[in-house]
Design a protein around this motif. Structure first.
Motif, short mmCIF file in Angstrom:
data_model
loop_
_atom_site.label_atom_id
_atom_site.label_comp_id
_atom_site.label_asym_id
_atom_site.label_seq_id
_atom_site.Cartn_x
_atom_site.Cartn_y
_atom_site.Cartn_z
N GLU A 1 -46.50 -5.36 23.60
CA GLU A 1 -46.29 -4.73 22.30
C GLU A 1 -45.11 -3.79 22.39
OE1 GLU A 1 -48.15 -1.08 19.84
OE2 GLU A 1 -49.65 -2.56 20.50
N ALA B 1 -56.26 -12.61 25.25
CA ALA B 1 -54.82 -12.46 25.00
C ALA B 1 -54.46 -11.06 24.52
CB ALA B 1 -54.36 -13.50 23.98
N SER B 2 -55.35 -10.43 23.75
CA SER B 2 -55.06 -9.09 23.24
C SER B 2 -55.00 -8.05 24.36
CB SER B 2 -56.12 -8.68 22.22
OG SER B 2 -57.39 -8.52 22.84
N ARG C 1 -53.63 -8.63 27.35
CA ARG C 1 -52.45 -8.79 28.19
C ARG C 1 -51.20 -9.13 27.36
NH1 ARG C 1 -51.99 -14.41 29.07
NH2 ARG C 1 -53.88 -15.59 28.75
N ARG C 2 -51.18 -8.62 26.15
CA ARG C 2 -50.03 -8.88 25.30
C ARG C 2 -48.93 -7.85 25.56
NH1 ARG C 2 -53.16 -5.68 22.03
NH2 ARG C 2 -52.09 -4.24 20.64
N HIS D 1 -44.97 -7.80 32.15
CA HIS D 1 -45.75 -8.73 31.33
C HIS D 1 -45.76 -10.13 31.94
CE1 HIS D 1 -46.40 -11.29 27.61
NE2 HIS D 1 -47.48 -10.53 27.67
N GLY E 1 -50.91 -6.39 30.51
CA GLY E 1 -50.79 -5.97 29.12
C GLY E 1 -49.90 -4.74 29.08
#
Length: 313
Positions: free
Chosen positions: A111, A105-106, A108-109, A178, A183
């Protein structure tokens, strides 16, 4: 309604509008994919099943051949199956999408915590009537259509005056990418400089600065919003900007910039910045930076009225 989730019946009804239903039936049953399915199950398929299954078969054809955008965007694709003496649809995960979904998940997050709440709600459709943003919106649509994980896609240098909606468009584009399981990081360079300097003052040996820079080098999509507004220094240009731009250039990573400056003006700004280097070295460095940015982006001009509050004189 989203094309991906339209019912098979609505699709068949649309095709039948003003057309001969028997011809439509013949087109569906004569399609190579449907003929292959019928041949595979000819021992159990009846004429009644074929008549009742026309809508599902039309939907199957549309998803697999007639709508490449749907095939590219959806995580699931239908297959035809026989169930309880009916021709039914069974949706299965696309193999390449499974690989994307299995990314941590980190990786393809989305931000964009430093962006305004209005920009976080941005949607490209809200720019449809903004004439000054038409070229930019068109370029954003191109990027979204072309984007696939691991594919080289040229980004954008979006230039325009203050307050016309460049950051809004950037956030809308970030959200759309997204949704394709990319990501995405959206960060203003001036805030990135403050972030990195703050970490230096706390503990320069912690490794957090290098970890953050690697994150910006490797993320699927990086949007540097309002580049040109940051305070320039030799440290920033060499250890932050060039490092990020060079890594993303070498690895074909989609990168988007918004700025009040053209690429040429930013190049001139880099050449003229104060520092300890001689002029020749500064010019060579500026050229390296802008050549990579130029190879990675199309420059797009935007215009419009300033939507921000400006105090009266």
């Amino acid at each position: 309604m989203n094309e991906v989730f339209r019912s098979p019946f609505s699709i068949l009804a649309e095709r039948a509008n003003g057309q001969d239903i028997e011809q439509i039936k013949a087109d569906i049953l004569g399609h190579p994919l449907i003929k292959e399915f019928i041949e595979k199950y000819e021992a159990v398929i009846t004429d009644e099943m074929l008549q009742e299954g026309l809508a599902n078969m039309a939907y199957f054809i549309r998803c697999h051949t007639q709508e490449p955008r749907i095939e590219a965007e959806t995580v699931y694709l239908p297959s035809l199956v026989i169930r309880n003496e009916h021709i039914d649809l069974e949706h299965k995960l696309r193999p390449e999408k499974v690989a994307l979904m299995n990314k941590h998940a980190s990786k393809r997050r989305l931000e964009f915590s430093s962006m305004s709440e209005d920009n976080k709600q941005a949607e490209l459709s809200n720019l449809a009537n903004e004439m000054g943003m038409a070229l930019a919106k068109g370029e954003a649509d191109r990027i979204i259509a072309e984007y696939q994980d691991g594919k080289k896609v040229k980004g954008m240098w979006l230039v325009g005056s203050y307050g016309i909606g460049k950051s809004y468009l950037a956030c809308a584009l970030a959200k759309a990418l997204h949704k394709k399981l990319a990501g995405v990081i959206v960060v203003p360079p001036n805030e990135l400089v403050d972030e990195l300097k703050g970490e230096m003052s706390r503990d320069s040996a912690s490794g957090k600065i290098d970890k953050r820079l690697k994150q910006l080098e490797e993320v699927d999509v990086l949007i540097l919003d309002d580049i040109g507004a940051e305070a320039l220094s030799d440290w920033y240009v060499d250890a932050v900007l060039y490092r990020i731009v060079d890594a993303r250039y070498k690895h074909n990573k989609l990168t988007i910039f918004t700025s009040n400056l053209t690429r040429h003006q930013y190049h001139e700004t880099l050449k003229a910045m104060k520092g300890k280097l001689d002029q020749g070295t500064k010019e060579a460095r500026a050229r390296r930076v802008i050549e990579r940015i130029g190879a990675m982006t199309n420059e797009v001009q935007a215009s419009g009225a300033n939507k921000r509050f400006e105090p009266s004189a």
